[in-house]
Design a protein around this motif. Sequence first.
Motif, PDB file in Angstrom:
ATOM      1  N   ASP A  79       0.827  -1.212   0.000  1.00  0.00           N
ATOM      2  CA  ASP A  79       0.000   0.000   0.000  1.00  0.00           C
ATOM      3  C   ASP A  79       0.859   1.258   0.000  1.00  0.00           C
ATOM      4  O   ASP A  79       0.615   2.199  -0.756  1.00  0.00           O
ATOM      5  CB  ASP A  79      -0.936   0.005   1.211  1.00  0.00           C
ATOM      6  CG  ASP A  79      -2.043  -1.031   1.105  1.00  0.00           C
ATOM      7  OD1 ASP A  79      -2.326  -1.468  -0.032  1.00  0.00           O
ATOM      8  OD2 ASP A  79      -2.606  -1.404   2.139  1.00  0.00           O
ATOM      9  N   ALA A  80       1.875   1.287   0.850  1.00  0.00           N
ATOM     10  CA  ALA A  80       2.771   2.448   0.878  1.00  0.00           C
ATOM     11  C   ALA A  80       3.628   2.508  -0.378  1.00  0.00           C
ATOM     12  O   ALA A  80       3.951   3.596  -0.870  1.00  0.00           O
ATOM     13  CB  ALA A  80       3.647   2.412   2.122  1.00  0.00           C
ATOM     14  N   LEU A  81       4.002   1.351  -0.911  1.00  0.00           N
ATOM     15  CA  LEU A  81       4.834   1.319  -2.109  1.00  0.00           C
ATOM     16  C   LEU A  81       4.111   1.932  -3.306  1.00  0.00           C
ATOM     17  O   LEU A  81       4.747   2.532  -4.179  1.00  0.00           O
ATOM     18  CB  LEU A  81       5.245  -0.123  -2.410  1.00  0.00           C
ATOM     19  CG  LEU A  81       6.341  -0.334  -3.454  1.00  0.00           C
ATOM     20  CD1 LEU A  81       7.631   0.374  -3.054  1.00  0.00           C
ATOM     21  CD2 LEU A  81       6.598  -1.832  -3.661  1.00  0.00           C
ATOM     22  N   LYS A  82       2.792   1.815  -3.337  1.00  0.00           N
ATOM     23  CA  LYS A  82       2.020   2.437  -4.422  1.00  0.00           C
ATOM     24  C   LYS A  82       2.204   3.950  -4.459  1.00  0.00           C
ATOM     25  O   LYS A  82       2.095   4.577  -5.509  1.00  0.00           O
ATOM     26  CB  LYS A  82       0.531   2.120  -4.251  1.00  0.00           C
ATOM     27  CG  LYS A  82       0.151   0.676  -4.470  1.00  0.00           C
ATOM     28  CD  LYS A  82      -1.324   0.456  -4.174  1.00  0.00           C
ATOM     29  CE  LYS A  82      -1.701  -1.009  -4.298  1.00  0.00           C
ATOM     30  NZ  LYS A  82      -3.115  -1.260  -3.932  1.00  0.00           N
ATOM     31  N   ARG A  83       2.472   4.549  -3.298  1.00  0.00           N
ATOM     32  CA  ARG A  83       2.622   6.006  -3.209  1.00  0.00           C
ATOM     33  C   ARG A  83       4.082   6.447  -3.210  1.00  0.00           C
ATOM     34  O   ARG A  83       4.359   7.646  -3.241  1.00  0.00           O
ATOM     35  CB  ARG A  83       1.947   6.516  -1.924  1.00  0.00           C
ATOM     36  CG  ARG A  83       0.478   6.143  -1.814  1.00  0.00           C
ATOM     37  CD  ARG A  83      -0.158   6.769  -0.580  1.00  0.00           C
ATOM     38  NE  ARG A  83       0.418   6.232   0.662  1.00  0.00           N
ATOM     39  CZ  ARG A  83      -0.023   5.137   1.276  1.00  0.00           C
ATOM     40  NH1 ARG A  83      -1.035   4.441   0.765  1.00  0.00           N
ATOM     41  NH2 ARG A  83       0.535   4.722   2.403  1.00  0.00           N
ATOM     42  N   ALA A  84       5.004   5.483  -3.152  1.00  0.00           N
ATOM     43  CA  ALA A  84       6.421   5.836  -2.973  1.00  0.00           C
ATOM     44  C   ALA A  84       6.984   6.637  -4.131  1.00  0.00           C
ATOM     45  O   ALA A  84       7.888   7.455  -3.953  1.00  0.00           O
ATOM     46  CB  ALA A  84       7.253   4.567  -2.775  1.00  0.00           C
ATOM     47  N   GLY A  85       6.462   6.434  -5.325  1.00  0.00           N
ATOM     48  CA  GLY A  85       6.979   7.147  -6.484  1.00  0.00           C
ATOM     49  C   GLY A  85       6.245   8.430  -6.815  1.00  0.00           C
ATOM     50  O   GLY A  85       6.590   9.105  -7.796  1.00  0.00           O
ATOM     51  N   ASP A  86       5.257   8.809  -6.005  1.00  0.00           N
ATOM     52  CA  ASP A  86       4.473  10.015  -6.298  1.00  0.00           C
ATOM     53  C   ASP A  86       5.373  11.244  -6.331  1.00  0.00           C
ATOM     54  O   ASP A  86       6.098  11.527  -5.372  1.00  0.00           O
ATOM     55  CB  ASP A  86       3.374  10.214  -5.247  1.00  0.00           C
ATOM     56  CG  ASP A  86       2.256   9.189  -5.349  1.00  0.00           C
ATOM     57  OD1 ASP A  86       2.281   8.389  -6.296  1.00  0.00           O
ATOM     58  OD2 ASP A  86       1.376   9.171  -4.466  1.00  0.00           O
ATOM     59  N   GLY A  87       5.338  11.984  -7.425  1.00  0.00           N
ATOM     60  CA  GLY A  87       6.110  13.209  -7.559  1.00  0.00           C
ATOM     61  C   GLY A  87       7.563  13.008  -7.920  1.00  0.00           C
ATOM     62  O   GLY A  87       8.322  13.983  -8.005  1.00  0.00           O
ATOM     63  N   PHE A 112       5.267  -5.812  -7.028  1.00  0.00           N
ATOM     64  CA  PHE A 112       5.764  -5.283  -8.289  1.00  0.00           C
ATOM     65  C   PHE A 112       4.686  -4.478  -9.017  1.00  0.00           C
ATOM     66  O   PHE A 112       4.998  -3.502  -9.707  1.00  0.00           O
ATOM     67  CB  PHE A 112       6.302  -6.404  -9.167  1.00  0.00           C
ATOM     68  CG  PHE A 112       7.702  -6.822  -8.794  1.00  0.00           C
ATOM     69  CD1 PHE A 112       8.793  -6.093  -9.221  1.00  0.00           C
ATOM     70  CD2 PHE A 112       7.914  -7.924  -7.985  1.00  0.00           C
ATOM     71  CE1 PHE A 112      10.088  -6.463  -8.867  1.00  0.00           C
ATOM     72  CE2 PHE A 112       9.197  -8.305  -7.622  1.00  0.00           C
ATOM     73  CZ  PHE A 112      10.288  -7.569  -8.067  1.00  0.00           C
ATOM     74  N   ALA A 113       3.427  -4.857  -8.834  1.00  0.00           N
ATOM     75  CA  ALA A 113       2.338  -4.066  -9.422  1.00  0.00           C
ATOM     76  C   ALA A 113       2.240  -2.687  -8.785  1.00  0.00           C
ATOM     77  O   ALA A 113       1.703  -1.752  -9.379  1.00  0.00           O
ATOM     78  CB  ALA A 113       1.007  -4.811  -9.268  1.00  0.00           C
ATOM     79  N   ALA A 114       2.770  -2.534  -7.562  1.00  0.00           N
ATOM     80  CA  ALA A 114       2.697  -1.252  -6.844  1.00  0.00           C
ATOM     81  C   ALA A 114       3.772  -0.263  -7.287  1.00  0.00           C
ATOM     82  O   ALA A 114       3.719   0.908  -6.902  1.00  0.00           O
ATOM     83  CB  ALA A 114       2.826  -1.504  -5.337  1.00  0.00           C
ATOM     84  N   MET A 115       4.738  -0.706  -8.070  1.00  0.00           N
ATOM     85  CA  MET A 115       5.826   0.183  -8.499  1.00  0.00           C
ATOM     86  C   MET A 115       5.376   0.949  -9.729  1.00  0.00           C
ATOM     87  O   MET A 115       5.482   0.475 -10.862  1.00  0.00           O
ATOM     88  CB  MET A 115       7.089  -0.636  -8.783  1.00  0.00           C
ATOM     89  CG  MET A 115       7.592  -1.408  -7.587  1.00  0.00           C
ATOM     90  SD  MET A 115       9.054  -2.419  -7.990  1.00  0.00           S
ATOM     91  CE  MET A 115       9.129  -3.487  -6.542  1.00  0.00           C
ATOM     92  N   THR A 116       4.857   2.165  -9.508  1.00  0.00           N
ATOM     93  CA  THR A 116       4.212   2.915 -10.588  1.00  0.00           C
ATOM     94  C   THR A 116       5.160   3.854 -11.321  1.00  0.00           C
ATOM     95  O   THR A 116       4.958   4.151 -12.489  1.00  0.00           O
ATOM     96  CB  THR A 116       3.031   3.722 -10.028  1.00  0.00           C
ATOM     97  OG1 THR A 116       3.490   4.551  -8.948  1.00  0.00           O
ATOM     98  CG2 THR A 116       1.941   2.793  -9.515  1.00  0.00           C
ATOM     99  N   ALA A 117       6.190   4.356 -10.647  1.00  0.00           N
ATOM    100  CA  ALA A 117       7.165   5.227 -11.311  1.00  0.00           C
ATOM    101  C   ALA A 117       8.202   4.357 -12.016  1.00  0.00           C
ATOM    102  O   ALA A 117       8.329   3.173 -11.713  1.00  0.00           O
ATOM    103  CB  ALA A 117       7.846   6.131 -10.277  1.00  0.00           C
ATOM    104  N   PRO A 118       8.957   4.928 -12.980  1.00  0.00           N
ATOM    105  CA  PRO A 118      10.097   4.165 -13.521  1.00  0.00           C
ATOM    106  C   PRO A 118      10.989   3.707 -12.374  1.00  0.00           C
ATOM    107  O   PRO A 118      11.430   4.524 -11.567  1.00  0.00           O
ATOM    108  CB  PRO A 118      10.804   5.198 -14.418  1.00  0.00           C
ATOM    109  CG  PRO A 118       9.743   6.178 -14.787  1.00  0.00           C
ATOM    110  CD  PRO A 118       8.834   6.264 -13.599  1.00  0.00           C
TER     111      PRO A 118
END
Length: 264
Positions: free
Chosen positions: A14-22, A100-106
């Motif tokens: 859940d937190a990993l989904k937001r880790a790449g925000d911004g 791995f599905a949670a990694m949204t940024a490059p």
Amino acid sequence: MRVHVVSDVHGNADALKRAGDGADALVVLGDLLDFVNYHDHDKGIMGVLFGADKVGEFARLRREGTREDTVAYSRTLWATLADPAAAVDEAIREQYAALFAAMTAPTYATPGNVDAPALWPEFTGSGVQVLDGEAAVIGGLRFGFVGGAVLPEGVVPRLRKGAAWRPYLRAREEFDEAVAGLADLDVLCTHIPPAVPELTYDVIARRSELGSQALLRLIRRQQPRWSLFGHVHQPLAARRRVGRTECRNVGHFKETGQPYVLRW
């Protein structure tokens, strides 16, 4: 450039989904799996397989018992499963599918000791690049990656017959060879820290984790801008400078949910 760096995710998708925000990119320094959850005993792979009570006893032995007591109890747990390896494999794949599905940024990722890197190619899409003993250029800077942890001196890496799980622990010579292959780095990215006492000592566990002398030698020789790592969940010191290099433990992401932010 803005790059977010995380380590020791331990199942916190859940937190990993937001880790790449911004961020322009996300760097993941391993320990994606939640194998033994010492806070919520019903979670993690062992919690799923054996239940909270048994994991609670295992955790108590890790804190208070001898290594022999812990190993003996662990073996009694695994003996209750008809096919321990298949059960663990299924649980790992379930976690990796979500993580791995949670990694949204490059994403640029290297495995930790609580990982099964042989399975990673099954879950990495086009947006995730796995590096171990390799380098990549991100925003004009050269990032070098080495995954896993080092085996203690004198320990031979082997999978005990019937064992369900083997962490990603590398012989010192193998780990050092991977480090030696990295050159001209601006950022050194590893799961374990360099062998600096303040960076390797865990104040809650009250013991020193194994750092790497090879990483320390690389830092002193190449003087990259940053050395980034995790592994030690509650370090005596989160940062130290070695020459011109800022050595930084990026934090226990499972608990904080906050990435370390790198800007240049």
